[in-house]
Structures are given as C-alpha cells and as structure tokens.
Scaffold this active site. Structure first.
Site, PDB file in Angstrom:
ATOM      1  N   ASP A  53      52.440  44.866  19.937  1.00  0.00           N
ATOM      2  CA  ASP A  53      53.362  43.866  19.410  1.00  0.00           C
ATOM      3  C   ASP A  53      54.673  43.941  20.175  1.00  0.00           C
ATOM      4  O   ASP A  53      54.947  44.909  20.887  1.00  0.00           O
ATOM      5  CB  ASP A  53      53.570  44.088  17.906  1.00  0.00           C
ATOM      6  N   GLU A  81      31.663  53.984  46.820  1.00  0.00           N
ATOM      7  CA  GLU A  81      32.493  53.628  45.663  1.00  0.00           C
ATOM      8  C   GLU A  81      33.950  54.010  45.918  1.00  0.00           C
ATOM      9  O   GLU A  81      34.872  53.277  45.575  1.00  0.00           O
ATOM     10  CB  GLU A  81      31.980  54.339  44.403  1.00  0.00           C
TER      11      GLU A  81
END
Ligand code: GLA
Length: 728
Positions: A534, A614
């Site tokens: 928030d 990777e």
C-alpha cells in the site's frame, strides 16, 4: 492552482487536466459541486438539485423550505444523524451518549507547499509543486472541529486529502469513525473496480457497475491485506485503457481500512474511504486532536492508462524516499527459495560467488540467520545472529559477500515473536492477548504489541545493534500473519479501540527511526509477499515484495493488477527456479527474466545449480536490465493487453518521457499448433519519429501505433519477446 471566490465561498482546485470544487452554501453546509475534467471555473453549484422529497428531513435553518435536505445534497464530508442517510464519514460518541454529528463551514486557510502529517505517511512537495487548502468545519453543539486538508499537485493531477478532528470542548469525545475521504457524485452510472485476491494471487481487478446500495472492500486483518487493496477506481461504464473518465482513490495506510461506495435512491453516488470502523474508538480529551491517514485522488478524463501514469509519477517523485534517488538500485539475489532455513555461511557464499560474475550486485540473506531459527517454529524476537550457522557473525558473512564486490542485505520480521524464543520467555506479556484467552497462533508466531513504546524500543535496540555491526545496505522487513486477539496491556479498557491504529503508528515509528539512524539504508517491505502493498508502506519502503508467488505466468496477472496504482519501481520481482514452488509450472528462463525485470528485478534461486548456458542467459538479462534501467523503472507504463482475458499473449510497454525509446515486453500462453497471425499495436510513441527495433529497420511511430507490429509465430509454452525501440 487553488482559486477561492470569497464572496460566493467557492473553492476550486485546478490541476493540469482536472478541476475539483466545493462551496459553502447558505446554511454553511460544505457542498461538493464538481470533480472531473478541467473546466474554466465559475460556481458549479447550479448543478445541485433541490426538490421536496417524501420523508426527507429539513434542517431547522431551512425554515419552511422543504426542498433543502442533507438527504440528497452532495456533501464534502458526510455527517450522521441529522438527515443524510447515506454513508457517513464521521461518527462521534459525545458525553451525552449521542452519536450525532453535524458539520458546518467555519473558515479556511491557504498555504504554499504541501502539508505534512506527523507520524503518518503523506505525499510531500515544496512550494513550486504543491499548494494546501485547509477548510474547517465545526459542530457547534459537540464543540468539535473537523479540518479538511487538501494538497494540490497540479502537474500530477493529484489531490491529496486528510482530516484532523479537534475536541474544542471541555469533556472527552470518542471518535467511532473518521474517514479520510468522502467523494460525492451527481451521477451513479459508474463502475467500481477493486483489487482483490489472496496469498499467492494478490490485487486482481474486479469490476462491476454500482448497484443500488452499498458495495466495497476492506480489511480487518491489521494489515491492508492480500485480500483487498486500499486502492479503487470509479469510472464510466465504457472506460478502458485509453478512453473514458476514471477516478483512482488510494489510502496511504497499512492497517484496517474500509472503502465503500453507495449508489443512492436518486442516482447519486458516494465514495468513503478510511480506517475501518471495526473495533475502532479513539478518545479525544479536551484540546486533543486525531489525524486520519491521508487519501489521494487522481482523475483521468482519458482512461486507466493516463490515470496510472499520473499515479506512478506522483508516487515516484512525491511519496517514495529512495536513498538511491536518481541512481540505480542493485540487482539482487535472495537465498529464500534457494535454501529456505537450511544454509551455512559457505552455502550462502557459494551462491553469492556464482552471482557476482553474472552482474548481480546485492546478496540478501533471508529468514533463518538469527536465534534458534531452523524452521518457522522458533527464534522470532531474538535478533542476534545464530553463530552455529554463521560463525563470525554478520560481520564475517557480510565481509565475505562484500569481498566479492557485492552489497549485503538482511531479512527481519520485527513485529513478531515465537513462543520458543528468549524474548517471549522473558516478556510473555508483550504480545497481543485478550485477558482470559489464549491468543491464536499464525505461522506458529504471536504478534508483538507495537502500540507500546517499550516493546518497540526493545526490538529496535536489538535490530539497531545488528544493523550497526556490519555494512548492511538493505533490509527486507517482513510480517507474516494477520492480527488477532488485539488487546494491549498498556491501555485502559475504554481505550482498547485505539490499539489497531496505534499498532500501525508503531510500525511507522519503527521504520522512521531506522531510516533516520541509517540514512543510506534501503528497506523493502514484505508481508507474506504482498499482504501490505500500500501507499502507506511505500513512504518508508520504496519497494515491496509483490507476492510469494514467483511463477512468471501468475505474476503477469499480479503485476498487471498492481500496476493500476503502483509503479514498476515498487514491485519486488525475482526470477526463481522451475518447476515453480507455488504451482509447479515450468517456464523458460528468458520469460522469467522478462517478467521479473518489469519489477525491481532480482533472483531467488541457487545459481550454483545452473548450467553454463543458463548462467550466460542470466548475465545477458542483468546487463540488459542495467542498460535500460531508466526506461524500465522510470518510463511511462502502458498496459497493452489484459492477462485476465486469456488472450494469446500478455504485453506491456515502457516509453521514455520524451518518446525517444521504448521497451515492449510480451509473454505468450500455452503453445497452440496453428497460431494466428497477430499484430501488436504499440502506444505512447512519438508519431513523428522513426524507430529502430532491436537495432534494425526504420518504423514510423504512427504506423507502429495505428497499424501495429507483426508478431512472430511462437513455438512452445510461455515464450517471450522484448522489442527495444530507439528513435533514429
Ligand atoms: C515470507 C516472505 C518470503 C520469505 C519468508 C521467510 O513468506 O514473503 O519472501 O522471506 O517469509 O520466512
């Protein structure tokens, strides 16, 4: 710009594209007359309608005028018990036992710059950026004043609101409700969009037309919650990303909140937002005041996209205190999903060693480094290093990480305690516990009473010592359960209704202290992932871990929903291993990178287990992210598709404010054998510029927006594409 017509008592707040207006009418009722696209001004109270409606009460001053009733008038801050039967903004409990509140206009003040709120998060702004209007309302009988604060950020179309209630009488008054925002509309043909979900699937938009009666969302969990977010949109029925009038309303608050809309009998609508009245009751002794948390509004006459971009800019520039402002936040690696509680110093260093040459710059040691914390049943509350796992303490592990050229960060969960901890054994009375009841456990932990200064001081002392012991540049502040059994041993019975709010103020106080004592410190917020995402937290923690769900495909939805209010730079997002821990899905590493780098970007996996190929992909990802950091983190954000529609792809775009570059990101769904030919329409480009795409060709901006860009045919599940556009 704030324009005040003193003779007509009309207050007009202009931003670049919007206008907001109030008027103190002939009976000193503060009417809300307009909020919408910018207009030249004037007195919009001609829009307000008066009619003699059956059963409508008329205030005494109206005499025989039966057309004047609070029952139908648009209110700036709604009252209760005196004729307005719609949602109240305030409820008082007076010494007489009355709960009635009647507010009338008493005066105003105008200030340059933006007001601040002591102990509460708030947008900030100096003289050139913002102006403040304070309108005072009074309930003469109750001897209570209500000050309505307005902060006007013209360039951002942002209007902030706050409310301060002052007891001017000589007896105590109890405040049972005190909303931060009330917004009346002279129409009700609006949709309400709320952002709902659960742990692992936060902030999914839910849209419905206002029905007669009350609808809303909220939290009574003590946090703003995974389930609902203190941000909502009201909009035209046909509003979309690029079209239609819409209003975004947020509350800068991290505890219990309530947002409600009411479509009333004569097709008006009201929005009320603030602290949830659930178990709330605040005593105001004579002379004391209560300040409700700030709310903020943005109105966009041209769709959600514009609304979000205004909110993003305002949050980045006038809410967040980023210690690295203007700079670049480091790409991080976090060991949580790599090791959980099972690690040694050597294991952590092994991960860091693999990460450093791949361009990763910050190592964050997650849960498990303190007390007797080998699983989540013990140790919370004992913020001293576990020397069995980390011989040499924080200093040694931080030093080894720094030796690799990386910064070091730490996980903490200060609000909690396990019963199996030295802290709890010494202070069992420091937790929330109702007399005569055993408190409920959550993740086998109890909640410390952060409404108490002595409890906060003790925890802060421990944490300060840890943070001072080594070069710690980053803290992840977690909070992993909802509040129950909320009762404080430090307050008398009649003040227990203050504890939920005092708890939130306590959290803000701790965060402020930490930032004051460690000025360069960067704090990431977290609450079981996105349970306290928030604007209140963002004031202290410039980024928040968006969700414990790190699956790239679920994240498309979570980050899409989050993006309606919150900017990319606030959304904690990591690449993790596959199959994903939350849902078992396997996605390509490239796709995981594309999704995570539309957040704050980091990794959360054991890189020492990665293949050479990777690692090379990761090295390219971090290099790409750093090269385009400003564009990704500070560019204007465009949602190009809605992942909840289950279309063939999800796409979004960041465009530099001058339109000279853009990054388009796209992720496909499950593979299909005979894919359609698809064209992607870009947005926000300079129509007169020509762009190279990934270093090739020359595409006019208006063509890419109007005619589109032909997408390649994808093969395989969950593929991704990034198009980097630069104006030639
Ligand atoms: C929460 C957080 C995770 C991790 C764990 C540690 O669930 O959201 O990221 O830090 O706690 O216990």
């Amino acid at each position: 710009m704030i324009v005040i017509d003193q003779s007509n008592r009309v207050f007009t707040l202009h931003t670049r594209n919007t206008t907001y207006q109030m008027k103190a009418d002939r009976h000193n009722v503060l009417l809300h007359t307009w909020y919408g696209p910018r207009i030249c001004g004037g007195d919009l109270s001609y829009l307000v309608r008066y009619a003699d409606r059956a059963c409508a009460p008329n205030p005494e001053e109206a005499g025989t005028d039966r057309t004047y009733s609070l029952n139908t008038l648009p209110q700036e801050y709604s009252t209760c018990g005196v004729g307005d039967f719609r949602l109240p903004s305030i409820e008082l409990e007076l010494p007489s036992g009355s709960h009635t509140c009647d507010l009338r206009y008493a005066g105003y003040e105008l200030h340059q710059g933006k007001y601040a709120l002591e102990g509460l998060p708030a947008f900030f702004g100096g003289e050139p950026d913002a102006q403040t209007l304070v309108i005072t309302l009074e309930d003469a009988a109750a001897q209570v004043a209500v000050e309505l604060y307005y902060g006007v950020f013209e360039a951002f179309d942002l209007i902030t609101r706050a409310v301060r209630v002052v007891n001017r009488g000589c007896e105590a008054v109890r405040l049972r409700q005190c909303a931060s925002l009330c917004l009346d509309f002279l129409r009700s043909d609006l949709d309400l969009i709320t952002f709902n979900g659960c742990h692992l699937m936060e902030r999914c938009p839910d849209r419905a037309a206002l029905r007669l009666g009350v609808q809303g969302a909220g939290s009574v969990r003590g946090t703003s919650s995974h389930q609902h977010n203190p941000f909502v949109i009201l909009c035209d029925h046909n509003a979309n990303e690029d079209y239609g009038l819409c209003y975004g309303a947020m509350l800068l608050y991290s505890g219990n909140f309530q947002v409600q809309t009411e479509r009333s009998q004569y097709d008006n609508a009201r929005l009320v937002m603030g602290i949830h009245p659930y178990q709330f009751c605040w005593t105001l002794e004579p002379g004391q005041s209560f300040t409700a948390p700030e709310a903020a509004l943005v109105c966009s006459p041209s769709g959600f996209g514009q609304m979000s971009r205004q909110l993003h800019r305002a949050i980045r520039e006038h809410l967040i205190h980023d210690p690295l402002e203007g700079g670049r936040r480091p790409v991080l690696i976090n060991n949580w999903e790599a090791t959980y509680f099972d690690f040694t110093a050597d294991k952590l260093v092994e991960i860091a060693q693999t990460a450093a040459p791949l361009g990763i710059e910050l190592f964050v040691m997650d849960d498990g480094w303190f007390g007797k914390r080998d699983d989540d049943n013990a140790g919370l509350g004992d913020w001293s290093v576990n020397l069995e796992k980390l011989p040499g303490g924080i200093q040694a592990i931080a030093g080894r990480v720094e030796h690799l050229g990386m910064k070091f960060g730490l996980w903490i969960e200060p609000e909690m305690v396990n019963e199996d901890s030295d802290l709890y054994r010494a202070h069992p009375d420091w937790v929330f516990r109702v007399p005569g009841r055993s408190p409920a456990r959550g993740r086998n932990q109890l909640v410390l009473d952060f409404s108490r200064q002595d409890v906060r001081d003790h925890i802060y002392g421990q944490i300060k010592q840890v943070l001072s012991s080594a070069g710690i540049s980053y803290v992840k502040w977690d909070m992993n359960r909802s509040l129950t059994d909320v009762w404080s041993a430090a307050l008398p019975a009649q003040r227990q209704g203050e504890v939920y709010h005092r708890y939130v103020l306590g959290v803000y106080d701790m965060l402020s202290r930490m930032l004051r004592d460690f000025p360069g410190l960067f704090i990431e917020g977290c609450c079981g992932g996105g349970g306290r995402f928030d604007a209140g937290m963002l004031y202290y923690t410039p980024q928040i871990w968006c969700s414990d769900n790190t699956d790239a495909i679920d994240r498309l939805r979570i980050q899409y929903g989050t993006s309606f209010c919150y900017p990319v730079s606030t959304m904690g997002a990591h690449v993790s291993a596959v199959p994903n821990e939350s849902n078992g899905r396997i996605t390509p590493l490239e796709t995981r990178g594309v999704v995570a780098m539309s957040g704050t970007f980091g990794y959360e996996m054991d890189l020492s287990k990665c293949t050479q190929e990777e690692r090379e992909t990761i090295r390219k990802q971090t290099a790409f992210f750093k090269e385009h950091y400003d564009l990704i983190q500070r560019g204007d954000y465009y949602r190009l598709s809605d992942p909840f529609q289950n279309g063939p792809y999800t796409a979004w775009e960041q465009v530099s404010p001058d339109g000279s570059e853009a990054l388009v990101s796209l992720v496909t769904g499950p593979a299909i054998a005979a894919p359609s030919f698809l064209t992607l329409h870009l947005k926000g480009l300079d129509p007169n510029a020509c762009y190279q795409i990934n270093g090739q060709g020359s595409y006019p901006g208006d063509l890419l927006m109007q005619a589109g860009y032909p997408l390649p045919l994808f093969c395989g599940d969950y593929q991704s594409l990034q198009l980097y556009l630069s104006a030639i």
